[in-house]
Design an enzyme around this catalytic site. Structure first.
Site, mmCIF file in Angstrom:
data_model
loop_
_atom_site.group_PDB
_atom_site.id
_atom_site.type_symbol
_atom_site.label_atom_id
_atom_site.label_comp_id
_atom_site.label_asym_id
_atom_site.label_seq_id
_atom_site.Cartn_x
_atom_site.Cartn_y
_atom_site.Cartn_z
ATOM 1 N N ILE A 153 -0.735 -4.958 -8.389
ATOM 2 C CA ILE A 153 -1.203 -3.742 -9.044
ATOM 3 C C ILE A 153 -2.427 -3.186 -8.327
ATOM 4 C CG2 ILE A 153 -2.144 -2.818 -11.220
ATOM 5 C CD1 ILE A 153 -0.944 -5.517 -12.430
ATOM 6 N N CYS A 154 -2.497 -1.853 -8.229
ATOM 7 C CA CYS A 154 -3.711 -1.169 -7.787
ATOM 8 C C CYS A 154 -3.823 0.118 -8.606
ATOM 9 C CB CYS A 154 -3.710 -0.903 -6.281
ATOM 10 S SG CYS A 154 -2.522 0.335 -5.739
ATOM 11 N N ARG A 155 -4.541 1.096 -8.119
ATOM 12 C CA ARG A 155 -4.701 2.339 -8.861
ATOM 13 C C ARG A 155 -3.408 3.155 -8.887
ATOM 14 N NH1 ARG A 155 -5.735 7.635 -8.224
ATOM 15 N NH2 ARG A 155 -5.711 7.476 -5.959
ATOM 16 N N MET A 171 -2.185 1.580 -11.978
ATOM 17 C CA MET A 171 -2.884 1.739 -13.251
ATOM 18 C C MET A 171 -2.848 3.183 -13.748
ATOM 19 S SD MET A 171 -3.715 -1.235 -14.291
ATOM 20 C CE MET A 171 -4.904 -0.947 -15.609
#
Length: 102
Positions: free
Chosen positions: A66-68, A94
């Site tokens: 997961i990242c932005r 996210m």
């Protein structure tokens, strides 16, 4: 987009968590980004630290990165896959997450 790394949607990850599936998450965002909230239970390993911290990850488990937005986590997933890990990239990151944050 990320070679042979499969993606999973944020909604699918949320569904898995709501169904009490054991989901292994790695958040590769910066500390400042994670301080604003991360998915509960996610392991935080910033992308730039990942090569040195692979020993913290078990090869027998599947991890969702997961990242932005999904770009950095795609790079992280590709790196881990090349090193023998089973990984998925959470598309949209996210920015698409609708579940709780810690």
């Amino acid at each position: 987009m990320f070679g042979s790394v499969e993606t999973v949607s944020a909604d699918d990850v949320l569904t898995r968590k709501q169904q009490a599936e054991k989901v292994h998450l790695i958040d590769v965002r910066t500390k400042d980004e994670v301080d604003s909230g991360k998915i509960p239970g996610a392991l935080h390993i910033p992308l730039h630290e990942l090569p040195e911290r692979m020993s913290e990850i078990e090869k027998g488990k599947e991890y969702i990165l997961i990242c932005r937005s999904g770009n950095r986590s795609g790079k992280a997933a590709k790196l881990l896959k090349q090193n023998g890990f089973k990984v998925l990239n959470m598309s949209g990151g996210m920015m698409k997450w609708k579940g709780e944050r810690e």
